[in-house]
Design a protein around this motif. Structure first.
Motif, PDB file in Angstrom:
ATOM      1  N   ALA A 100     -73.059 -35.937  33.083  1.00 49.54           N
ATOM      2  CA  ALA A 100     -73.588 -36.528  34.321  1.00 49.54           C
ATOM      3  C   ALA A 100     -74.567 -35.533  34.898  1.00 49.54           C
ATOM      4  O   ALA A 100     -74.558 -34.364  34.518  1.00 49.54           O
ATOM      5  N   GLY A 101     -75.430 -35.993  35.802  1.00 51.94           N
ATOM      6  CA  GLY A 101     -76.328 -35.062  36.483  1.00 51.94           C
ATOM      7  C   GLY A 101     -77.772 -35.167  36.049  1.00 51.94           C
ATOM      8  O   GLY A 101     -78.201 -36.178  35.480  1.00 51.94           O
ATOM      9  N   GLN A 102     -78.508 -34.089  36.297  1.00 52.70           N
ATOM     10  CA  GLN A 102     -79.955 -34.086  36.059  1.00 52.70           C
ATOM     11  C   GLN A 102     -80.308 -34.370  34.596  1.00 52.70           C
ATOM     12  O   GLN A 102     -81.191 -35.185  34.305  1.00 52.70           O
ATOM     13  N   THR A 103     -79.592 -33.718  33.668  1.00 52.84           N
ATOM     14  CA  THR A 103     -79.887 -33.892  32.244  1.00 52.84           C
ATOM     15  C   THR A 103     -79.714 -35.353  31.848  1.00 52.84           C
ATOM     16  O   THR A 103     -80.546 -35.921  31.122  1.00 52.84           O
ATOM     17  N   THR A 104     -78.644 -35.960  32.321  1.00 53.25           N
ATOM     18  CA  THR A 104     -78.367 -37.366  32.008  1.00 53.25           C
ATOM     19  C   THR A 104     -79.411 -38.267  32.663  1.00 53.25           C
ATOM     20  O   THR A 104     -79.843 -39.255  32.071  1.00 53.25           O
ATOM     21  N   PHE A 105     -79.818 -37.888  33.869  1.00 54.00           N
ATOM     22  CA  PHE A 105     -80.832 -38.675  34.582  1.00 54.00           C
ATOM     23  C   PHE A 105     -82.145 -38.653  33.800  1.00 54.00           C
ATOM     24  O   PHE A 105     -82.803 -39.678  33.623  1.00 54.00           O
ATOM     25  N   ASP A 106     -82.499 -37.465  33.295  1.00 53.16           N
ATOM     26  CA  ASP A 106     -83.751 -37.332  32.548  1.00 53.16           C
ATOM     27  C   ASP A 106     -83.721 -38.131  31.245  1.00 53.16           C
ATOM     28  O   ASP A 106     -84.718 -38.729  30.848  1.00 53.16           O
ATOM     29  N   SER A 107     -82.547 -38.158  30.572  1.00 55.67           N
ATOM     30  CA  SER A 107     -82.494 -38.824  29.265  1.00 55.67           C
ATOM     31  C   SER A 107     -82.112 -40.304  29.370  1.00 55.67           C
ATOM     32  O   SER A 107     -82.594 -41.132  28.609  1.00 55.67           O
ATOM     33  N   LYS A 108     -81.246 -40.664  30.321  1.00 52.04           N
ATOM     34  CA  LYS A 108     -80.751 -42.045  30.379  1.00 52.04           C
ATOM     35  C   LYS A 108     -81.165 -42.796  31.640  1.00 52.04           C
ATOM     36  O   LYS A 108     -80.877 -43.982  31.791  1.00 52.04           O
ATOM     37  N   GLY A 109     -81.770 -42.083  32.584  1.00 55.33           N
ATOM     38  CA  GLY A 109     -82.209 -42.735  33.823  1.00 55.33           C
ATOM     39  C   GLY A 109     -81.073 -43.003  34.801  1.00 55.33           C
ATOM     40  O   GLY A 109     -81.247 -43.733  35.766  1.00 55.33           O
ATOM     41  N   GLU A 110     -79.896 -42.428  34.562  1.00 55.67           N
ATOM     42  CA  GLU A 110     -78.798 -42.593  35.529  1.00 55.67           C
ATOM     43  C   GLU A 110     -78.051 -41.269  35.683  1.00 55.67           C
ATOM     44  O   GLU A 110     -77.906 -40.505  34.727  1.00 55.67           O
ATOM     45  N   LEU A 111     -77.550 -41.040  36.925  1.00 51.26           N
ATOM     46  CA  LEU A 111     -76.883 -39.770  37.205  1.00 51.26           C
ATOM     47  C   LEU A 111     -75.434 -39.775  36.724  1.00 51.26           C
ATOM     48  O   LEU A 111     -74.924 -38.779  36.228  1.00 51.26           O
ATOM     49  N   ILE A 112     -74.764 -40.922  36.921  1.00 48.65           N
ATOM     50  CA  ILE A 112     -73.373 -41.033  36.447  1.00 48.65           C
ATOM     51  C   ILE A 112     -73.303 -42.253  35.524  1.00 48.65           C
ATOM     52  O   ILE A 112     -73.165 -43.386  35.993  1.00 48.65           O
ATOM     53  N   PRO A 113     -73.373 -42.072  34.207  1.00 49.23           N
ATOM     54  CA  PRO A 113     -73.349 -43.225  33.312  1.00 49.23           C
ATOM     55  C   PRO A 113     -71.988 -43.940  33.331  1.00 49.23           C
ATOM     56  O   PRO A 113     -70.956 -43.302  33.561  1.00 49.23           O
TER      57      PRO A 113
END
Ligand code: NAD
Length: 332
Positions: free
Chosen positions: A38-51
């Protein structure tokens, strides 16, 4: 084998997570990781903060270990930590603070556990801003049920761990309504645990007492904002954010976490101290009744901490994150 959700997080998160994984593996801890970020890395790759896959994993496993997460700065980004705590009603934030031989501090003999209410108060998310008047309101919503749950949890912990006293921290002299609820709830809880002594301190005096005579405190319980501030003071008393653990606990789920941030200034350089994340993992092992493994890893960590050279730079050593982990493994 117990399946646990592992959230590596951002910044130094993956580095300290790797260190903890290698120590657990060497100690043959019967835990199987289910990794979901979760977080910035996930936001950058998946477009969501908490998948959703992370939510599903936590709902399945009921136990998680979490690294630090970067919440992007700006409007519309609600803290991921706050969201997880509120979504799963993880109403207890439990933060032990204990002096450890080898870690240089200004005080000796600190051994306290702070219980912070984790879902209400000024972190309820009830905020408005009237642009025309230039007035912002943040609502400090406290409920009787919330106060009763957190104070009862503190007393139950004291009984279970043979501790003698619970100190309730509040501001009931000024915040007549909200402060009084916490104090009354604590009195009600104490009636159920009569062998545990109770006293109370006003938050400002508490801050001073902590930096004068911290050894007088045993278990401490307080509301969300006061707990947030006190927990960092307590961390400072015992060596800083790099060495203290934390847990977010509800009635049927718990997420253990390194309480420091993602430390972007040292990310990717192998300088991060994995102690906070490891100690959070050790708390998790106690929660899972894997006490033997928890004690074995604690002993190896404490032995390593006695040899400064084997520790990371923040503790006065020269070791890289994984070198520190390897020394702990050798001391198992
Ligand atoms: P921080 O805790 O990341 O860093 C503060 C200082 O402590 C830095 O100098 C850092 O290098 C050092 N530090 C922190 N952890 C360390 C470790 N394990 N080993 C060695 N040194 C360590 O605080 P910050 O800079 O205010 O925040 C950075 C980011 O972290 C922000 O995006 C913030 O939102 C986030 N944050 C997340 C959490 C969490 O997920 N629980 C908590 C606090 C901050």
């Amino acid at each position: 084998m117990r399946v646990v959700t592992l959230i590596p997080g951002d910044g130094i998160g993956p580095e300290i997570t790797e260190a903890v994984k290698s120590i657990f593996e060497a100690a043959q801890v019967p835990v199987q990781w289910e990794e979901e970020n979760a977080g910035q890395t996930t936001f950058d790759s998946k477009g969501e903060l908490i998948p959703q896959s992370l939510i599903d994993s936590l709902e399945r496993n009921r136990v998680g270990l979490k690294g630090p997460i970067t919440t992007p700065v700006g409007k519309g980004f609600k803290s991921i930590n706050v969201q997880l705590r509120q979504k799963f009603d993880l109403y207890q934030n439990v933060r032990p603070a204990c002096t450890t031989p080898g870690i240089q501090t200004k005080f000796e003999g600190v051994d306290l556990v702070l219980f912070r209410e984790n879902t209400e108060g000024l972190y309820s998310g009830l905020e408005t801003y009237d642009e025309r008047l230039g007035i912002a309101d943040s609502t400090n919503r406290i409920t009787v049920a919330g106060c009763e749950k957190i104070t009862r949890a503190a007393f139950a912990y004291a009984r279970k761990h043979g501790r003698k006293k619970v100190t309730v921290v509040h501001k009931a002299n000024i915040l007549k309504m909200a402060g009084t609820l916490m104090l009354n709830a604590a009195k009600k809880a104490q009636a159920e645990f009569p062998e545990i002594e109770m006293d109370d301190k006003i938050i400002d005096n508490m801050c001073m007492q902590l930096v004068i005579k911290p050894e007088q405190f045993d278990v401490v319980v307080t509301s969300n904002l006061f707990g947030d501030i006190l927990s960092d003071i307590c961390a400072g008393l015992v060596g800083g954010l790099g060495v203290v653990s934390g847990a977010n606990i509800g009635d049927d789920m718990a997420i253990f976490e390194a309480v420091h941030g993602s430390a972007p200034d040292i990310a990717g350089q192998g300088k991060a101290n994995p102690t906070a994340m490891l100690r959070s993992g050790i708390m998790m092992l106690h929660h899972l009744d894997m006490h033997h493994h928890a004690t074995r890893i604690t002993n190896a960590l404490n032995k390593t901490l006695l040899n400064k050279e084997q520790c990371t730079g923040d503790l006065g050593g020269k070791a890289k994150t994984m070198e520190f982990a390897d020394h702990i493994i050798r001391n198992l």
